[in-house]
Write a protein that holds these residues in place. Structure first.
Motif, PDB file in Angstrom:
ATOM      1  N   THR A 108       0.833  -1.207   0.000  1.00  0.00           N
ATOM      2  CA  THR A 108       0.000   0.000   0.000  1.00  0.00           C
ATOM      3  C   THR A 108       0.865   1.253   0.000  1.00  0.00           C
ATOM      4  O   THR A 108       0.609   2.214  -0.753  1.00  0.00           O
ATOM      5  N   LEU A 109       1.896   1.265   0.835  1.00  0.00           N
ATOM      6  CA  LEU A 109       2.797   2.415   0.885  1.00  0.00           C
ATOM      7  C   LEU A 109       3.464   2.651  -0.458  1.00  0.00           C
ATOM      8  O   LEU A 109       3.558   3.799  -0.928  1.00  0.00           O
ATOM      9  N   TRP A 110       3.914   1.594  -1.088  1.00  0.00           N
ATOM     10  CA  TRP A 110       4.586   1.752  -2.379  1.00  0.00           C
ATOM     11  C   TRP A 110       3.619   2.221  -3.465  1.00  0.00           C
ATOM     12  O   TRP A 110       3.956   3.093  -4.282  1.00  0.00           O
ATOM     13  N   LEU A 111       2.424   1.673  -3.486  1.00  0.00           N
ATOM     14  CA  LEU A 111       1.448   2.068  -4.506  1.00  0.00           C
ATOM     15  C   LEU A 111       1.059   3.533  -4.374  1.00  0.00           C
ATOM     16  O   LEU A 111       0.959   4.261  -5.378  1.00  0.00           O
ATOM     17  N   VAL A 112       0.840   3.980  -3.156  1.00  0.00           N
ATOM     18  CA  VAL A 112       0.474   5.382  -2.930  1.00  0.00           C
ATOM     19  C   VAL A 112       1.636   6.302  -3.309  1.00  0.00           C
ATOM     20  O   VAL A 112       1.445   7.339  -3.966  1.00  0.00           O
ATOM     21  N   ALA A 113       2.853   5.930  -2.916  1.00  0.00           N
ATOM     22  CA  ALA A 113       4.024   6.753  -3.239  1.00  0.00           C
ATOM     23  C   ALA A 113       4.253   6.820  -4.749  1.00  0.00           C
ATOM     24  O   ALA A 113       4.579   7.881  -5.286  1.00  0.00           O
ATOM     25  N   SER A 114       4.073   5.686  -5.432  1.00  0.00           N
ATOM     26  CA  SER A 114       4.253   5.670  -6.880  1.00  0.00           C
ATOM     27  C   SER A 114       3.260   6.599  -7.565  1.00  0.00           C
ATOM     28  O   SER A 114       3.603   7.309  -8.518  1.00  0.00           O
ATOM     29  N   ARG A 115       2.032   6.593  -7.071  1.00  0.00           N
ATOM     30  CA  ARG A 115       1.024   7.491  -7.655  1.00  0.00           C
ATOM     31  C   ARG A 115       1.400   8.954  -7.434  1.00  0.00           C
ATOM     32  O   ARG A 115       1.310   9.781  -8.345  1.00  0.00           O
ATOM     33  N   GLN A 116       1.851   9.297  -6.225  1.00  0.00           N
ATOM     34  CA  GLN A 116       2.148  10.698  -5.931  1.00  0.00           C
ATOM     35  C   GLN A 116       3.432  11.176  -6.606  1.00  0.00           C
ATOM     36  O   GLN A 116       3.471  12.274  -7.175  1.00  0.00           O
ATOM     37  N   TYR A 117       4.492  10.335  -6.563  1.00  0.00           N
ATOM     38  CA  TYR A 117       5.800  10.781  -7.041  1.00  0.00           C
ATOM     39  C   TYR A 117       6.071  10.396  -8.486  1.00  0.00           C
ATOM     40  O   TYR A 117       6.990  10.922  -9.108  1.00  0.00           O
ATOM     41  N   GLY A 118       5.315   9.442  -9.016  1.00  0.00           N
ATOM     42  CA  GLY A 118       5.404   9.137 -10.439  1.00  0.00           C
ATOM     43  C   GLY A 118       6.507   8.184 -10.856  1.00  0.00           C
ATOM     44  O   GLY A 118       6.815   8.087 -12.043  1.00  0.00           O
ATOM     45  N   PHE A 119       7.105   7.452  -9.921  1.00  0.00           N
ATOM     46  CA  PHE A 119       8.164   6.512 -10.317  1.00  0.00           C
ATOM     47  C   PHE A 119       7.545   5.177 -10.734  1.00  0.00           C
ATOM     48  O   PHE A 119       6.489   4.781 -10.237  1.00  0.00           O
ATOM     49  N   PRO A 120       8.194   4.451 -11.654  1.00  0.00           N
ATOM     50  CA  PRO A 120       7.675   3.137 -12.075  1.00  0.00           C
ATOM     51  C   PRO A 120       7.829   2.115 -10.951  1.00  0.00           C
ATOM     52  O   PRO A 120       8.878   2.028 -10.315  1.00  0.00           O
ATOM     53  N   LEU A 121       6.779   1.332 -10.739  1.00  0.00           N
ATOM     54  CA  LEU A 121       6.751   0.393  -9.623  1.00  0.00           C
ATOM     55  C   LEU A 121       6.273  -0.974 -10.086  1.00  0.00           C
ATOM     56  O   LEU A 121       5.214  -1.106 -10.706  1.00  0.00           O
ATOM     57  N   LEU A 122       7.058  -2.006  -9.765  1.00  0.00           N
ATOM     58  CA  LEU A 122       6.652  -3.394  -9.957  1.00  0.00           C
ATOM     59  C   LEU A 122       6.633  -4.059  -8.585  1.00  0.00           C
ATOM     60  O   LEU A 122       7.623  -4.005  -7.854  1.00  0.00           O
ATOM     61  N   ILE A 123       5.498  -4.661  -8.235  1.00  0.00           N
ATOM     62  CA  ILE A 123       5.379  -5.430  -6.999  1.00  0.00           C
ATOM     63  C   ILE A 123       5.281  -6.901  -7.385  1.00  0.00           C
ATOM     64  O   ILE A 123       4.355  -7.297  -8.090  1.00  0.00           O
ATOM     65  N   VAL A 124       6.239  -7.692  -6.932  1.00  0.00           N
ATOM     66  CA  VAL A 124       6.294  -9.106  -7.273  1.00  0.00           C
ATOM     67  C   VAL A 124       5.753  -9.918  -6.103  1.00  0.00           C
ATOM     68  O   VAL A 124       6.215  -9.767  -4.967  1.00  0.00           O
ATOM     69  N   ARG A 125       4.785 -10.781  -6.391  1.00  0.00           N
ATOM     70  CA  ARG A 125       4.233 -11.698  -5.389  1.00  0.00           C
ATOM     71  C   ARG A 125       4.595 -13.131  -5.782  1.00  0.00           C
ATOM     72  O   ARG A 125       3.840 -13.812  -6.479  1.00  0.00           O
ATOM     73  N   PRO A 126       5.738 -13.642  -5.327  1.00  0.00           N
ATOM     74  CA  PRO A 126       6.113 -15.019  -5.666  1.00  0.00           C
ATOM     75  C   PRO A 126       5.489 -16.033  -4.721  1.00  0.00           C
ATOM     76  O   PRO A 126       5.257 -15.747  -3.543  1.00  0.00           O
ATOM     77  N   VAL A 127       5.231 -17.231  -5.228  1.00  0.00           N
ATOM     78  CA  VAL A 127       4.832 -18.344  -4.362  1.00  0.00           C
ATOM     79  C   VAL A 127       6.078 -18.878  -3.663  1.00  0.00           C
ATOM     80  O   VAL A 127       7.169 -18.312  -3.798  1.00  0.00           O
TER      81      VAL A 127
END
Length: 313
Positions: A154-173
């Motif tokens: 959540t913190l990363w998604l909100v920050a990416s929206r505000q600051y505009g940096f590209p964000l990949l969140i990886v959810r591995p098994v």
């Protein structure tokens, strides 16, 4: 693989760890300049490569330290985390959650001043696709690691929206491989290998019918690189196509470690969810060459044996 990282300056938090050390090795092979944060002079699996890595000592809970780490960096892989086993995550849920959130919060504050940095955050496939954080926090079997990862996302998604940096969140098994921690309370694969080696009977919790997916560590690194090469962003699962039961896993491990050992299933012990959801991979991973479980297990066991020999030497 295309030399995407040649000449790039890359930060890998958790770079001396199980997954991070493999990531660092692959980046160096592709010609990247790699920076790794460290709290003490323990280079672990990267000891032989330490002269090729920029080491910066400090505390990842400090935003000023994180800002120093990000200076001049093109991309950050944020892998550093507080992680043990499920029992520990339940019993010490608050400590595990806070420890992970503190590091992400500090890094998020630092990214505010380095908005051209791309970010890849390593999360967990145990986070449900339609997650309710409040419901998860109130669950009787709440896992501080999973909840902490969800809050970090959540913190990363909100920050990416505000600051505009590209964000990949990886959810591995469930990731496994030669550099995992091998102890009685570790993840299922190293734990079963250790039990098989040291006992006359291989005790397995539950009925053995529960389903699991296992992801070889090298596949996770390669899949992450492919997602980034294709400029994929947002939350992405990394899941190999084959599903195994714990019985099948235990049988493979017995064959590798001690073929004549008896397997005993203890149904009085918790086994977790019986069935696992089928999680979608991004289209860019179609045709990806996954490591077969048997091959990955053999490589994991062989790597563990080599580490033990090196320690004795």
């Amino acid at each position: 693989m295309a030399p995407t990282w040649k000449g790039k300056r890359v930060l890998v938090t958790g770079g001396t760890g199980f997954i991070g050390s493999v990531m660092v090795e692959q980046l160096l092979e592709q010609g990247a300049d790699v920076r790794v944060p460290i709290r003490a002079a323990n280079y672990r699996a990267l000891s032989r490569l330490r002269a090729h890595i920029e080491w910066v000592e400090g505390d990842l809970r400090s935003a000023s330290y994180c800002s120093e780490l990000l200076t001049g960096i093109d991309h950050v892989f944020h892998l550093a985390s507080h992680r043990r086993n499920i029992e520990f995550h339940h019993d010490h849920c608050g400590d595990v959650l806070v420890g992970n959130v503190e590091m992400t919060a500090a890094m998020v504050r630092a990214v505010k001043d380095h908005k051209n940095v791309g970010v890849t955050f390593f999360s967990s496939a145990n986070i449900p696709p339609a997650i309710d954080i409040i419901a998860l926090a109130q669950s009787a079997d709440m896992d501080g690691y999973v909840l902490g990862k969800a809050i970090c996302e959540t913190l990363w998604l909100v920050a990416s929206r505000q600051y505009g940096f590209p964000l990949l969140i990886v959810r591995p098994v469930g990731v496994y491989g030669p550099r995992d921690t091998f102890s009685a309370d570790s993840n299922v694969i190293p734990s079963l290998m250790l039990k098989a080696r040291d006992n006359d009977v291989l005790d397995v919790w539950g009925s053995g019918k529960q389903e699991r997916a296992f992801l070889y560590v090298g596949d996770l690194v390669r899949a992450t690189f492919r997602l980034l090469e294709k400029k994929v962003q947002g939350i992405q699962y990394v899941v190999p196509p084959d599903i195994s039961t714990i019985k099948e896993l235990a049988t493979h491990i017995r064959t590798i470690v001690k073929p004549r050992i008896k397997i005993r299933y203890d149904e009085s012990k918790p086994e977790g969810k019986r069935l696992i959801p089928r999680l979608p991979n991004h289209a860019s991973l179609r045709g990806f060459k996954w490591t077969p479980l048997k091959k990955g297990l053999q490589a994991t066991y062989n790597g563990w044996l080599r580490r033990q020999e090196q320690t004795k030497g």
